[in-house]
Design a protein around this motif. Sequence first.
Motif, PDB file in Angstrom:
ATOM      1  N   ASN A 120       0.997  -1.048  -0.080  1.00 49.00           N
ATOM      2  CA  ASN A 120       0.039  -0.029  -0.020  1.00 49.00           C
ATOM      3  C   ASN A 120       0.915   1.082  -0.122  1.00 49.00           C
ATOM      4  OD1 ASN A 120       1.104  -0.179   2.613  1.00 49.00           O
ATOM      5  ND2 ASN A 120      -0.784   0.016   3.646  1.00 49.00           N
TER       6      ASN A 120
ATOM      7  N   GLU B 202      -6.196   3.812   1.181  1.00 49.53           N
ATOM      8  CA  GLU B 202      -4.784   3.342   1.578  1.00 49.53           C
ATOM      9  C   GLU B 202      -4.618   3.332   3.292  1.00 49.53           C
ATOM     10  OE1 GLU B 202      -2.033   2.525  -0.703  1.00 49.53           O
ATOM     11  OE2 GLU B 202      -3.955   2.018  -1.699  1.00 49.53           O
ATOM     12  N   LEU B 203      -5.209   4.359   3.772  1.00 49.82           N
ATOM     13  CA  LEU B 203      -4.878   4.401   5.140  1.00 49.82           C
ATOM     14  C   LEU B 203      -5.611   3.157   5.862  1.00 49.82           C
ATOM     15  CD1 LEU B 203      -3.453   5.949   7.617  1.00 49.82           C
ATOM     16  CD2 LEU B 203      -5.744   7.339   7.575  1.00 49.82           C
TER      17      LEU B 203
ATOM     18  N   SER C  31      -4.141  -0.130   5.667  1.00 47.32           N
ATOM     19  CA  SER C  31      -2.999  -0.160   6.674  1.00 47.32           C
ATOM     20  C   SER C  31      -3.653  -0.713   7.731  1.00 47.32           C
ATOM     21  CB  SER C  31      -2.358   1.213   6.699  1.00 47.32           C
ATOM     22  OG  SER C  31      -1.145   1.233   7.850  1.00 47.32           O
TER      23      SER C  31
ATOM     24  N   GLY D  55      -6.310   8.135  -0.853  1.00 49.08           N
ATOM     25  CA  GLY D  55      -5.497   8.218   0.338  1.00 49.08           C
ATOM     26  C   GLY D  55      -6.253   7.587   1.625  1.00 49.08           C
TER      27      GLY D  55
ATOM     28  N   VAL E  67       1.144   4.904   2.486  1.00 50.06           N
ATOM     29  CA  VAL E  67       0.653   5.491   3.360  1.00 50.06           C
ATOM     30  C   VAL E  67       1.726   6.609   3.804  1.00 50.06           C
ATOM     31  CG1 VAL E  67      -1.156   4.037   4.395  1.00 50.06           C
ATOM     32  CG2 VAL E  67       1.179   4.006   5.333  1.00 50.06           C
TER      33      VAL E  67
END
Length: 414
Positions: free
Chosen positions: A269, A312-313, A316, A309, A271
């Motif tokens: 990913n 992606e976070l 995570s 974004g 981050v």
Amino acid sequence: MRRDFAVIGGGIVGLATAYALTTRYPDALVVVLEKEQAPAQHQTGRNSGVIHSGVYYAPGSLKAQLCRAGNRSMTDFCDQHGLPYDRCGKVIVATRPAELPGLHKLHERALAHGLTVNTLSPEQVREHEPHVEALAGLHLPDTGITDYRAVCLTLARLLRARGAVIQYGTQVTGVHADARGYLIDTTDGPFAAHVLVNCAGLHSDRIARQAGADPGSQIVPFRGEYYELIPERRHLVRNLIYPVPNPDFPFLGVHFTRMIDGSVHAGPNAVLAFAREGYTKRDVNLRDLREALSYPGFQRLARQNLREGAAELWRSFSKAAFVRSLQQLIPEVQAHDVTPSQAGVRAQALTAAGQLVDDFLLIDAPNALHVCNAPSPAATSSLEIGRMVAARVPAPPHLSRYPQPSSGDQGVYA
């Protein structure tokens, strides 16, 4: 003692540059300054080990030119020194109709670069990767894998045999120009050099500014997190499986990579890392974080990619979300098939306007050259970047007896 060349950074680009300098100037005094106790401890030693073909990069860019040349020179280097590599090929697959135009563009770009590329039907995709479900694909047979740590250890051995000094455990704390070149303050005392070459990766912009150069951008660290297939499920991946990149997001997306040791990694990913060397969520450096969050370029990039974004976070923190991304390529993959693996941090240069610097960025300065953006495919391209720097960097006057590069000698390195 004043060295002829001081190279800051003992990753693969720094070592390859030092190697190229000792090739062009066999009598030169070269020192490599590396703050860690061994080479390849950051980007180089934490990447996927892929020898890229160059399909993703804009025609005419340094990335495109040096990656294609580096694909050949890296495997030649491995052959010459008995290092492991496998030209295993990779597939790029479209799993949704919306991805088909992007796959077509990649095919056109591969042809424009002169790459060997084959279009694949769903059945042909499964011939290469039996567990992938796709609408169409591309096969690039010249993509490979290797062990870049082993490459770096070999470069270090060759450099020492040529009389170069690799100074480990030596962190640069200041750089100052003087009448004869540069004075470099370090935790192991001062060093002097006629010519400075900055290959400091995650800290390259800071070194450039200390030396009086303006990189026109700032390094913003993006952590890439990986999972690894458990040994019993490695059979799901034969070689390398990539998605069609999202054109609205400046990273390639999660993919499967068979490593040279036989393990299979899934990711990464992308981050924001809370430290330039922030390999875990717990790694926080207040200076690095404040510098990134207050930078107008990052603020603009975050606004432009808010939805991507956030996704992606979420990936995570959510293994389930990460696995769902992997299932777009291999539906059989389940959460119990993967375990967390080593993360890396990408040293990405970002302009104040919020644009990722999309190419390798080399800044010329008096008696210096600064490599201020060298993310992927820098490892693939490293020997070619080194040759380019050695052909471009100014040589001390007492080395002028060596032939200087002609336009034909420099080729794409001019």
